[in-house]
Design a protein around this motif. Structure first.
Motif, PDB file in Angstrom:
ATOM      1  N   SER A 152       0.845  -1.183   0.000  1.00  0.00           N
ATOM      2  CA  SER A 152       0.000   0.000   0.000  1.00  0.00           C
ATOM      3  C   SER A 152       0.884   1.236   0.000  1.00  0.00           C
ATOM      4  CB  SER A 152      -0.829  -0.064   1.281  1.00  0.00           C
ATOM      5  OG  SER A 152      -1.992   0.643   1.181  1.00  0.00           O
ATOM      6  N   PRO A 195      -0.045   4.997   0.076  1.00  0.00           N
ATOM      7  CA  PRO A 195      -0.943   6.147   0.027  1.00  0.00           C
ATOM      8  C   PRO A 195      -0.112   7.412   0.179  1.00  0.00           C
ATOM      9  CG  PRO A 195      -1.012   5.084   2.201  1.00  0.00           C
ATOM     10  CD  PRO A 195       0.100   4.456   1.431  1.00  0.00           C
ATOM     11  N   ALA A 196      -0.308   8.396  -0.632  1.00  0.00           N
ATOM     12  CA  ALA A 196       0.531   9.590  -0.554  1.00  0.00           C
ATOM     13  C   ALA A 196      -0.327  10.846  -0.509  1.00  0.00           C
ATOM     14  CB  ALA A 196       1.472   9.644  -1.761  1.00  0.00           C
ATOM     15  N   LYS A 198      -6.997  13.166   5.076  1.00  0.00           N
ATOM     16  CA  LYS A 198      -6.431  12.059   5.824  1.00  0.00           C
ATOM     17  C   LYS A 198      -6.374  10.824   4.951  1.00  0.00           C
ATOM     18  CE  LYS A 198     -10.668  10.912   8.328  1.00  0.00           C
ATOM     19  NZ  LYS A 198     -11.793  11.553   7.731  1.00  0.00           N
ATOM     20  N   HIS A 199      -5.511   9.929   5.315  1.00  0.00           N
ATOM     21  CA  HIS A 199      -5.549   8.629   4.672  1.00  0.00           C
ATOM     22  C   HIS A 199      -5.228   7.563   5.690  1.00  0.00           C
ATOM     23  CE1 HIS A 199      -1.056   9.124   3.427  1.00  0.00           C
ATOM     24  NE2 HIS A 199      -1.113   8.432   4.533  1.00  0.00           N
ATOM     25  N   GLY A 200      -5.647   6.350   5.374  1.00  0.00           N
ATOM     26  CA  GLY A 200      -5.382   5.266   6.300  1.00  0.00           C
ATOM     27  C   GLY A 200      -5.210   3.993   5.513  1.00  0.00           C
ATOM     28  N   SER A 201      -4.399   3.106   6.102  1.00  0.00           N
ATOM     29  CA  SER A 201      -4.236   1.816   5.463  1.00  0.00           C
ATOM     30  C   SER A 201      -4.128   0.786   6.561  1.00  0.00           C
ATOM     31  CB  SER A 201      -2.962   1.829   4.622  1.00  0.00           C
ATOM     32  OG  SER A 201      -2.691   0.537   4.144  1.00  0.00           O
ATOM     33  N   ALA A 202      -4.839  -0.305   6.456  1.00  0.00           N
ATOM     34  CA  ALA A 202      -4.742  -1.337   7.491  1.00  0.00           C
ATOM     35  C   ALA A 202      -4.733  -2.697   6.822  1.00  0.00           C
ATOM     36  CB  ALA A 202      -5.910  -1.232   8.465  1.00  0.00           C
TER      37      ALA A 202
END
Lengths: 446, 252
Positions: free
Chosen positions: B176, B178-179, B190-194
């Motif tokens: 992942s 995300p930028a 905001k961004h999130g990755s899980a």
């Protein structure tokens, strides 16, 4: 006054050999340096990250033998002097930090502490002395984590390193008081190409602190350090950096740690100064139960670009990592978070959490986030979140309606924002950071 | 959105490689994409309001979608990917517009799923939001690369991005990236990755109430995906059967 030895600008085999001879180094180190020079010359400048096009490696002095610089107090920029006053730095220290004074006299304090450490078997020397006095121990660990071909600036440092610290903590020894480079103040500890190596034997603990919040002014504009940490089983190393290089400096640093079984490594990284910083402290969690923590803050004002971040590589089961990154950009400054969390197959029950928050203080500034999350293990729990926002009008109104003026309100909000970092610092540093923020906030109104 | 609007099926099995569709000013549409077009651009004129749903069984592996949302317009684009896929979405948001992308992917065998998104905000008061959730089994892998760019004159904008993946086998892999690039302060981004496995506590809870391990996992996946299409009744109903079918295939 005796003029300090200064090599001519630019870099070649002759200069590298002279550096090694000046330091009386064994043959293997001279060869190591020369090989690193070849690697440096063969690698291109990186095109990712910050803009390095104005950095000319041939326009730098690569070796200055420790001695006071010959510039005068009058040449030191007014903004630097203002900051000294705001931070309450004593007169004698101010001259030293500006590179115009003689060595700050802290010899008495240092002598007593040195005896206590020596009694426990702790080694805390400058890197060259470490090489001279403990050659086998040194050679075993030196460049084992960051070899010269790691990147162009690691190769440069490997060729011309000078200064930095060599720290060895024997098995089971806990050093309660932080080791601070401020105690060993001499030109070498604030040099351009420091090489630091810290070895913590099983069960030991050391907290090493470098830098200071007061701006460090140098006419030469490249600082490229390498720091290697080795945390053996059950040991703990905490490495705190507060960097406030003057705004003409390119600060390009490679820092990496390796943590063995149940060891813990913490990078506490504060980036306040420099024109460009590229620095991504890294922890390799090599064996079961290893833990890594990276708390970093980056503050970028006018014409500054802080390209900082954190890297963690999980190689074993039950490893955990936690990254907290806070950045503040104002007056057109730019902060970028660049990070990596990599979890290889077999890292059963490992976890990682990354939280990046950015605060932008005005519309001219810029904030970027470029994280990479690479997960190859099904049982690992990995989370990443980032947010960007401006200073809350509600919070400002609340504080100002209770009697604080705008500058005070803004500095309270910023100090609250970076609290996660400040509370990890030894007290006197925390106090200075708070003053530094207050001083910066005053300048940012209007 | 008015649920009385007739759902139009568009773009049949068109063989054209590139196609540009314009949604007229003030119009309201719900469309289903069932197309062999690999490159498509959707242009929404001012105040248009559109829901675009990709049929789950679109056969072409590659799709590159550009959405240009005019002033005040609103678009929800949904997709469900099964098997290897290469998807990119580029969003350009004008003042007052809202673009939402919602997608799920299910990978098994040696599927490779690549999703790239760009959320471009050149104008003030624009909004975009992306949510992708995925399930990977066997040796499947996914790569999600998303960038949010908020330009200097895009004050008052907000953008978010989230990618979540459940890995259920030792060879599954998720990458992942995300930028964010934010050039003005008056924004919320905001961004999130899980990424992770099923929550052991939840599995335990269901199993000690009589569900088998596979039934428990199936229920959790259904709950995991439920959020994705819940924004619009159209999308929620459109994908429900397909999701149930996929879950049954994996867990029975």
């Amino acid at each position: 006054m005796i003029s300090p030895y200064k090599s001519p600008k630019g870099l070649n085999k002759k200069i590298v050999t002279q550096i090694s001879e000046q330091k009386n180094e064994p043959g293997w180190m001279t060869d190591f340096r020369l090989k690193a020079l070849e690697i440096f010359e063969s690698k291109p400048m990186p095109t990712w990250g910050a803009d390095l096009k104005d950095l000319d490696p041939n326009d730098i002095y690569y070796y200055l033998k420790p001695a006071p610089q010959s510039s005068s107090w009058e040449d030191v920029p007014a903004t630097i002097k203002d900051t000294f006053n705001a931070l309450g730095i004593p007169q004698a220290e101010q001259k030293y930090l500006a590179g115009v004074g003689a060595q700050y006299e802290s010899e008495m304090i240092y002598k007593n502490l040195r005896k206590q450490w020596a009694d426990k078997g702790v080694i805390f020397l400058d890197t060259s002395s470490g090489l001279q006095q403990f050659p086998e121990l040194f050679k075993k660990h030196f460049a084992s984590i960051i070899p010269p071909h790691d990147n162009k600036f690691a190769a440069l440092n490997s060729a011309v390193w000078s200064g930095g610290s060599f720290v060895y903590v024997p098995e089971g020894v806990h050093i309660d008081m932080p080791l601070q480079t401020y105690f060993r103040i001499n030109q070498a500890s604030m040099g351009q190409f420091e090489r630091t190596l810290i070895i913590a034997e099983p069960g030991s603990f050391v907290h090493y602190v470098e830098g200071c919040s007061a701006p460090v002014y140098r006419s030469n504009s490249l600082h490229s350090a390498v720091v290697e940490l080795i945390a053996y089983k059950n040991s703990r190393i905490r490495y705190t950096t507060i960097q406030n290089w003057a705004p003409n400096v390119y600060n390009l640093v490679t820092k990496r740690a390796i943590a063995y079984e149940n060891a813990k490594v913490e990078w506490i990284d504060g980036n306040f100064g420099s024109k460009v910083t590229m620095k991504y402290p890294c922890i390799i969690l090599k064996e079961r139960g290893a833990q890594g923590q990276i708390i970093s803050i980056a503050v970028a004002n006018q014409n500054q670009h802080q390209d900082a971040g954190a890297k963690v590589i999980h190689l074993a089961p039950e490893t955990t990592s936690n990254i907290v990154s806070k950045s503040i950009s104002s007056k057109g400054g730019r902060t970028s978070y660049r990070g990596l969390v990599k979890v290889l197959p077999g890292c059963v029950n490992s976890s990682s959490s990354v939280k990046c928050d950015a605060l932008m203080l005005d519309a001219q500034s810029r904030s970027d986030t470029y994280p990479t999350i690479d997960v190859r293990e099904e049982s690992a729990r990995i989370g990443h979140e980032a947010s960007v926002c401006k200073m809350s009008d509600d919070q400002l109104l609340y504080l100002m309606s209770r009697g604080f003026n705008e500058a005070q309100a803004r500095s309270m909000i910023v100090n609250g924002f970076i609290d996660a970092f400040v509370k990890e610092l030894p007290m006197e540093y925390a106090v200075e950071i708070n003053r530094l923020i207050a001083h910066e906030m005053e300048g940012s109104i209007g | 959105m008015n649920e009385q609007v007739v759902v139009k099926k568009i773009f049949g099995t068109d063989q054209e490689k590139e196609r540009s569709i314009v949604f007229k000013k003030d119009s309201k549409n719900v469309v289903i994409r069932d197309s062999a077009c690999t490159h498509q651009t959707f242009i929404l004129q001012d105040n248009a309001d559109v829901v675009i749903m990709d049929k789950p069984k679109i056969t072409e592996k590659s799709r590159h979608i550009t959405i240009v949302a005019g002033k005040g317009s609103k678009v929800l684009y949904t997709l469900a990917l099964q098997g290897s896929a290469d998807v990119s979405c580029k969003l350009i948001s004008a003042t007052g517009s809202t673009i939402d992308i919602r997608g799920i992917y299910i990978g098994s065998g040696d599927d490779q799923i690549a999703i790239t998104t760009e959320q471009m905000h050149p104008a003030p008061q624009s909004h975009s939001s992306i949510l992708f959730k995925g399930l990977l089994t066997d040796a499947a892998s996914s790569i999600y690369k998303g960038i949010i760019v908020i330009r200097e004159n895009a004050a008052g904008s907000n953008a978010d991005q989230s990618h979540q993946a459940i890995l259920t086998s030792s060879q599954a892999r998720s990458l992942s990236v995300p930028a964010l690039e934010i050039l003005t302060d008056d924004v919320q981004c905001k961004h999130g990755s899980a990424t992770g496995p099923f929550d052991d506590q939840l599995i335990f809870y269901l199993m000690n109430r009589g569900f088998s391990l596979n039934q428990a996992r199936a229920l959790l996946i259904k709950g995991f995906f439920a959020e994705v299409f819940s924004q619009s009744l159209f999308s929620k109903n459109f994908y429900a059967n397909w999701i149930d079918e996929q879950i049954r295939e994996v867990y029975e």
